[in-house]
Structures are given as structure tokens and as C-alpha cells.
Scaffold this motif. Structure first.
Motif, PDB file in Angstrom:
ATOM      1  N   VAL A  83      -0.891  -6.587   5.523  1.00 13.58           N
ATOM      2  CA  VAL A  83      -1.140  -5.328   4.681  1.00 13.58           C
ATOM      3  C   VAL A  83      -2.505  -5.519   4.001  1.00 13.58           C
ATOM      4  CG1 VAL A  83      -0.492  -4.117   2.614  1.00 13.58           C
ATOM      5  CG2 VAL A  83       1.229  -4.560   4.100  1.00 13.58           C
TER       6      VAL A  83
ATOM      7  N   SER B 249      -7.957   8.503   5.643  1.00 15.87           N
ATOM      8  CA  SER B 249      -6.811   7.994   6.586  1.00 15.87           C
ATOM      9  C   SER B 249      -5.641   8.964   6.969  1.00 15.87           C
ATOM     10  CB  SER B 249      -6.362   6.693   6.676  1.00 15.87           C
ATOM     11  OG  SER B 249      -5.500   6.538   5.339  1.00 15.87           O
TER      12      SER B 249
ATOM     13  N   VAL C 134       1.631   4.884   1.006  1.00 11.08           N
ATOM     14  CA  VAL C 134       1.060   5.802   1.826  1.00 11.08           C
ATOM     15  C   VAL C 134       1.525   7.516   1.769  1.00 11.08           C
ATOM     16  CG1 VAL C 134       0.829   4.203   3.574  1.00 11.08           C
ATOM     17  CG2 VAL C 134       2.866   5.294   3.500  1.00 11.08           C
TER      18      VAL C 134
ATOM     19  N   GLN D  73       4.331  -6.112   2.643  1.00 17.62           N
ATOM     20  CA  GLN D  73       3.852  -7.263   3.579  1.00 17.62           C
ATOM     21  C   GLN D  73       5.105  -7.759   4.392  1.00 17.62           C
ATOM     22  OE1 GLN D  73       1.060  -8.551   4.641  1.00 17.62           O
ATOM     23  NE2 GLN D  73       2.314  -9.905   5.990  1.00 17.62           N
TER      24      GLN D  73
ATOM     25  N   VAL E 284       0.688  -1.057  -0.114  1.00 17.00           N
ATOM     26  CA  VAL E 284      -0.006  -0.057  -0.101  1.00 17.00           C
ATOM     27  C   VAL E 284       1.086   1.386   0.044  1.00 17.00           C
ATOM     28  CG1 VAL E 284      -0.264   0.278   2.685  1.00 17.00           C
ATOM     29  CG2 VAL E 284      -1.876   1.136   1.101  1.00 17.00           C
TER      30      VAL E 284
ATOM     31  N   ALA F  51       2.234  -7.043  11.009  1.00 16.41           N
ATOM     32  CA  ALA F  51       1.165  -6.274  10.090  1.00 16.41           C
ATOM     33  C   ALA F  51       1.039  -6.980   8.665  1.00 16.41           C
ATOM     34  CB  ALA F  51       1.619  -4.895   9.972  1.00 16.41           C
TER      35      ALA F  51
ATOM     36  N   ASP G 255      -5.659  -4.139   5.951  1.00 13.24           N
ATOM     37  CA  ASP G 255      -5.624  -2.698   6.267  1.00 13.24           C
ATOM     38  C   ASP G 255      -6.954  -2.197   5.815  1.00 13.24           C
ATOM     39  OD1 ASP G 255      -5.350  -0.151   6.439  1.00 13.24           O
ATOM     40  OD2 ASP G 255      -3.273  -0.082   5.469  1.00 13.24           O
ATOM     41  N   GLN G 256      -7.821  -1.835   6.617  1.00  9.86           N
ATOM     42  CA  GLN G 256      -9.022  -1.384   6.572  1.00  9.86           C
ATOM     43  C   GLN G 256      -9.185   0.022   5.519  1.00  9.86           C
ATOM     44  OE1 GLN G 256     -11.015  -1.122  10.124  1.00  9.86           O
ATOM     45  NE2 GLN G 256     -10.203   0.922  10.404  1.00  9.86           N
ATOM     46  N   ASP G 257      -7.875   0.733   5.652  1.00  9.94           N
ATOM     47  CA  ASP G 257      -7.702   1.894   4.737  1.00  9.94           C
ATOM     48  C   ASP G 257      -7.160   1.713   3.577  1.00  9.94           C
ATOM     49  OD1 ASP G 257      -8.901   3.522   6.557  1.00  9.94           O
ATOM     50  OD2 ASP G 257      -7.215   3.529   8.229  1.00  9.94           O
ATOM     51  N   ARG G 258      -6.862   0.634   3.101  1.00  6.60           N
ATOM     52  CA  ARG G 258      -6.142   0.218   1.827  1.00  6.60           C
ATOM     53  C   ARG G 258      -7.378   0.245   0.833  1.00  6.60           C
ATOM     54  NH1 ARG G 258      -4.632  -5.463  -0.286  1.00  6.60           N
ATOM     55  NH2 ARG G 258      -2.987  -4.909  -1.542  1.00  6.60           N
TER      56      ARG G 258
ATOM     57  N   ARG H 128      -3.321   4.077   0.581  1.00  3.02           N
ATOM     58  CA  ARG H 128      -3.984   4.429   1.920  1.00  3.02           C
ATOM     59  C   ARG H 128      -5.206   5.572   1.497  1.00  3.02           C
ATOM     60  NH1 ARG H 128      -1.341   3.732   6.928  1.00  3.02           N
ATOM     61  NH2 ARG H 128      -1.217   1.482   6.471  1.00  3.02           N
TER      62      ARG H 128
ATOM     63  N   SER I 199       8.272  -2.282   6.329  1.00  9.51           N
ATOM     64  CA  SER I 199       7.279  -3.171   6.844  1.00  9.51           C
ATOM     65  C   SER I 199       7.143  -3.147   8.245  1.00  9.51           C
ATOM     66  CB  SER I 199       7.757  -4.659   6.254  1.00  9.51           C
ATOM     67  OG  SER I 199       8.728  -4.971   6.730  1.00  9.51           O
TER      68      SER I 199
END
Length: 153
Positions: free
Chosen positions: A105, A132, A33, A58, A31, A103, A108-111, A128, A99
Motif C-alpha cells: 500500500v 486515479s 478508495v 496492507q 488508502v 500489494a 501506491d503511486q496514487d496514494r 486514492r 487487501s
């Protein structure tokens, strides 16, 4: 945009697409950012912001991405209790690839998947969400620009 700014933006798109393609070919979730994510979604960073790309990959596959990007001038791969990270140079641009241990990737709810129509073609890029980014240090001061370059899918 003047010619140099136009070229910088094309170089930026080409670098982001190359990073995304490398991750896709290696089956590595990623993702973009910070300012790169904002740029993909049609918001450019302020003029004085550094010319850089931030990419989260990842965590357990960061070594695969590092090896696949050997054609770039890369720093050493740092590995500590927080995760793995390295930088790479492409012309006047710098990419920060990192990374976070543990986590996931893809979760990620904001991906957000964005179709980017720039840099000589169309490609799906993961970024992102702007929502976010608004509370992050890199999200302040973003200005809306030409959103025709990216479509949400």
C-alpha cells in the motif's frame, strides 16, 4: 444539506477517521478508495450511491486491523488467493476493508495524504487520487462540492 444528510456526512467522517486511526495505531498502511476517497478530497458521490466506505489495507496486516475493529459488527475475515477482506457496519454505513496479496500500500503511486478538517477535528487521511478514480467504476459521475473540508499536504 438537510439535517439527516448532515448527520450522515458527520457519521461518514467519523467512521473514516476511526478506520484511519485504527490503522495508524496498528502501524498498518492504508488508502481510502472509491467514493470515500472522493469525499475526502471534496467531491461527493451522487445521492443514489450506496452509503459505504472502501478501504485497502496492507495485505499481510489485515488480520491486525480486523482484530482492532472488534467493537464494530464485522463479517468473518475472508482469506483466499486474492487477499483478505471483511465488512463492518456502523449505524447505516458499511465499510468494505480489503487487501490484495503481495500489494504494498505504501508504494501506491496514487496514494495521497489529505488533511481532513471535519467530524470534530483535523486528521491526516490517505486517499486514492481523484485522477486515479476518474477511470474506475466508482469514480464516474462525481460532482465537485465543498473542498474546504480537505487540504492536500
Amino acid at each position: 444539506h438537510d439535517t439527516s444528510e448532515h448527520q450522515r456526512l458527520e457519521d461518514l467522517w467519523n467512521l473514516m477517521k476511526d478506520l484511519a486511526r485504527t490503522c495508524e495505531e496498528g502501524n498498518v498502511d492504508y488508502v481510502f478508495v472509491g467514493s470515500a476517497a472522493a469525499h475526502i478530497q471534496g467531491a461527493l458521490p451522487p445521492v443514489d450511491e450506496p452509503h459505504s466506505v472502501e478501504l485497502i489495507v496492507q495485505w499481510d496486516l489485515a488480520c491486525r486491523v480486523y482484530a482492532a475493529l472488534a467493537q464494530y459488527e464485522c463479517s468473518e475475515l475472508a482469506d483466499d488467493e486474492e487477499g483478505r477482506r471483511f465488512t463492518l457496519k456502523s449505524g447505516n454505513l458499511t465499510a468494505f476493508v480489503f487487501s490484495e496479496k503481495g500489494a504494498v500500500v505504501a508504494a501506491d503511486q496514487d496514494r495521497l495524504a489529505c488533511r481532513a478538517d471535519a467530524g470534530g477535528g483535523s486528521m491526516l487521511l490517505w486517499a486514492r487520487t481523484l485522477y486515479s478514480l476518474r477511470d474506475s467504476a466508482t469514480g464516474h459521475g462525481l460532482k465537485k462540492t465543498d473542498s474546504s473540508r480537505a487540504r492536500f499536504v
